[in-house]
Design a protein around this motif. Sequence first.
Motif, PDB file in Angstrom:
ATOM      1  N   GLN A 156       0.828  -1.202   0.000  1.00 49.27           N
ATOM      2  CA  GLN A 156       0.000   0.000   0.000  1.00 49.27           C
ATOM      3  C   GLN A 156       0.867   1.258   0.000  1.00 49.27           C
ATOM      4  O   GLN A 156       0.635   2.179  -0.784  1.00 49.27           O
ATOM      5  N   PHE A 157       1.876   1.276   0.863  1.00 46.53           N
ATOM      6  CA  PHE A 157       2.724   2.461   0.949  1.00 46.53           C
ATOM      7  C   PHE A 157       3.596   2.606  -0.295  1.00 46.53           C
ATOM      8  O   PHE A 157       3.818   3.720  -0.784  1.00 46.53           O
ATOM      9  N   ARG A 158       4.063   1.488  -0.822  1.00 45.20           N
ATOM     10  CA  ARG A 158       4.888   1.557  -2.031  1.00 45.20           C
ATOM     11  C   ARG A 158       4.114   2.182  -3.181  1.00 45.20           C
ATOM     12  O   ARG A 158       4.641   3.015  -3.932  1.00 45.20           O
ATOM     13  N   LEU A 159       2.853   1.807  -3.304  1.00 40.06           N
ATOM     14  CA  LEU A 159       2.043   2.271  -4.424  1.00 40.06           C
ATOM     15  C   LEU A 159       1.476   3.673  -4.226  1.00 40.06           C
ATOM     16  O   LEU A 159       1.413   4.461  -5.168  1.00 40.06           O
ATOM     17  N   TYR A 160       1.058   3.972  -2.983  1.00 43.62           N
ATOM     18  CA  TYR A 160       0.286   5.198  -2.761  1.00 43.62           C
ATOM     19  C   TYR A 160       0.943   6.205  -1.813  1.00 43.62           C
ATOM     20  O   TYR A 160       0.432   7.316  -1.663  1.00 43.62           O
ATOM     21  N   LYS A 161       2.019   5.809  -1.155  1.00 46.92           N
ATOM     22  CA  LYS A 161       2.711   6.691  -0.196  1.00 46.92           C
ATOM     23  C   LYS A 161       1.770   7.204   0.903  1.00 46.92           C
ATOM     24  O   LYS A 161       1.862   8.357   1.332  1.00 46.92           O
ATOM     25  N   THR A 162       0.883   6.347   1.334  1.00 50.62           N
ATOM     26  CA  THR A 162      -0.022   6.687   2.430  1.00 50.62           C
ATOM     27  C   THR A 162      -0.471   5.408   3.118  1.00 50.62           C
ATOM     28  O   THR A 162      -0.446   4.322   2.515  1.00 50.62           O
ATOM     29  N   TYR A 163      -0.899   5.545   4.373  1.00 58.42           N
ATOM     30  CA  TYR A 163      -1.519   4.439   5.091  1.00 58.42           C
ATOM     31  C   TYR A 163      -3.015   4.690   5.282  1.00 58.42           C
ATOM     32  O   TYR A 163      -3.664   4.034   6.096  1.00 58.42           O
ATOM     33  N   SER A 164      -3.547   5.642   4.553  1.00 57.75           N
ATOM     34  CA  SER A 164      -4.983   5.923   4.596  1.00 57.75           C
ATOM     35  C   SER A 164      -5.699   5.028   3.591  1.00 57.75           C
ATOM     36  O   SER A 164      -5.517   5.190   2.376  1.00 57.75           O
ATOM     37  N   ASP A 165      -6.499   4.110   4.080  1.00 52.24           N
ATOM     38  CA  ASP A 165      -7.272   3.254   3.175  1.00 52.24           C
ATOM     39  C   ASP A 165      -8.231   4.093   2.337  1.00 52.24           C
ATOM     40  O   ASP A 165      -8.499   3.781   1.182  1.00 52.24           O
ATOM     41  N   ARG A 166      -8.748   5.142   2.955  1.00 49.94           N
ATOM     42  CA  ARG A 166      -9.717   6.006   2.275  1.00 49.94           C
ATOM     43  C   ARG A 166      -9.103   6.649   1.034  1.00 49.94           C
ATOM     44  O   ARG A 166      -9.791   6.887   0.045  1.00 49.94           O
ATOM     45  N   GLU A 167      -7.805   6.908   1.080  1.00 54.85           N
ATOM     46  CA  GLU A 167      -7.130   7.570  -0.038  1.00 54.85           C
ATOM     47  C   GLU A 167      -6.400   6.583  -0.944  1.00 54.85           C
ATOM     48  O   GLU A 167      -5.761   6.997  -1.914  1.00 54.85           O
ATOM     49  N   SER A 168      -6.484   5.291  -0.638  1.00 57.36           N
ATOM     50  CA  SER A 168      -5.770   4.312  -1.470  1.00 57.36           C
ATOM     51  C   SER A 168      -6.597   3.035  -1.641  1.00 57.36           C
ATOM     52  O   SER A 168      -7.547   3.006  -2.418  1.00 57.36           O
ATOM     53  N   VAL A 169      -6.256   1.997  -0.902  1.00 58.41           N
ATOM     54  CA  VAL A 169      -6.961   0.718  -0.981  1.00 58.41           C
ATOM     55  C   VAL A 169      -7.167   0.169   0.429  1.00 58.41           C
ATOM     56  O   VAL A 169      -6.521   0.610   1.375  1.00 58.41           O
ATOM     57  N   ASN A 213      -1.253  10.524  10.626  1.00 57.86           N
ATOM     58  CA  ASN A 213      -2.494  11.184  11.033  1.00 57.86           C
ATOM     59  C   ASN A 213      -3.501  11.354   9.913  1.00 57.86           C
ATOM     60  O   ASN A 213      -4.517  12.032  10.077  1.00 57.86           O
ATOM     61  N   MET A 214      -3.240  10.750   8.763  1.00 56.66           N
ATOM     62  CA  MET A 214      -4.194  10.690   7.663  1.00 56.66           C
ATOM     63  C   MET A 214      -4.552  12.056   7.086  1.00 56.66           C
ATOM     64  O   MET A 214      -5.616  12.232   6.486  1.00 56.66           O
ATOM     65  N   GLY A 215      -3.698  13.053   7.275  1.00 52.40           N
ATOM     66  CA  GLY A 215      -3.943  14.349   6.672  1.00 52.40           C
ATOM     67  C   GLY A 215      -5.101  15.119   7.285  1.00 52.40           C
ATOM     68  O   GLY A 215      -5.631  16.044   6.652  1.00 52.40           O
ATOM     69  N   LEU A 216      -5.500  14.791   8.502  1.00 51.45           N
ATOM     70  CA  LEU A 216      -6.606  15.491   9.163  1.00 51.45           C
ATOM     71  C   LEU A 216      -6.199  16.910   9.533  1.00 51.45           C
ATOM     72  O   LEU A 216      -5.034  17.186   9.800  1.00 51.45           O
ATOM     73  N   GLU A 217      -7.193  17.790   9.580  1.00 51.92           N
ATOM     74  CA  GLU A 217      -6.930  19.201   9.866  1.00 51.92           C
ATOM     75  C   GLU A 217      -6.568  19.403  11.334  1.00 51.92           C
ATOM     76  O   GLU A 217      -7.195  18.843  12.232  1.00 51.92           O
ATOM     77  N   GLU A 218      -5.531  20.213  11.555  1.00 50.30           N
ATOM     78  CA  GLU A 218      -5.138  20.531  12.919  1.00 50.30           C
ATOM     79  C   GLU A 218      -5.982  21.686  13.455  1.00 50.30           C
ATOM     80  O   GLU A 218      -6.665  22.376  12.711  1.00 50.30           O
TER      81      GLU A 218
END
Length: 263
Positions: free
Chosen positions: A75-88, A169-174
């Motif tokens: 997941q991280f290799r392909l999408y550079k994120t651990y957010s399932d919502r933004e990837s798979v 933190n999945m890019g959530l607003e601070e």
Amino acid sequence: MAPDITTYQEWFAQYVAGYVQAGSDDQQYIDLKRDHTLRVFENAKQIVDSLQLDSMTMKITLLGALFHDVGRFEQFRLYKTYSDRESVNHGILGCRILKYEQVLGHEPVEIQRAVRSVVAMHNKFVLPSALPEHIRVATHIVRDSDKLDIFPVLVSNFTHDGSMNDVVNMGLEEGATLYTPEVLYNVLNGESVKYGDMQYVNDFKLLLSSWVFGLEYRASMRLLDERGLMVRLLDTLPALPEMEQVKQVVRDEIQRVLADGVS
């Protein structure tokens, strides 16, 4: 007696080694999930030791814990994120990887399917009601074990004196006092919070607080309490009257479960 799964532990180590990015800033995220997996595995062993399980359920549980996040690396290799919502969905991806790699090929078909089911479902909001008992138990133990380790990782990130880490933190607003009212309502009413309802970092903290209502085993709650994990999390909430209510509701639930005496 715990089953010997040394061969699978060796496979996991070799698999992760294939994603090593020496000298890259991304290596820290590979290390993060590798180390997380190993701690979840140890949590699962402790919970298993508190229960009386048959050998098949025990093996499914430990393999499920070891492989629960195997999809995270791809997941991280392909999408550079651990957010399932933004990837798979990393659980489904992990299930497919186990099948494609034939990792469990030497196990009986029932165990192969059960372990893949645990991996595929460990991150579902709600588990299906008609699961076979051995899959239900194994999945709940892995889910509890996963939550127990995510707490210190995220709390450390929340209290860091630098900027928030978007990968974790999945890019959530601070915002020091910003939160979503519906998320707060769920926690105060002993209900779970959906990832999709989060807008702010404080929502994430509230979601984690709500996990006390979803831990399946008393041993899980005992580990949470003994390690002081929830106290550390609650201390990061903003100084608002409604957050004091959250703290009280969460503490009351922990004490209720620990006093119940049921595994």
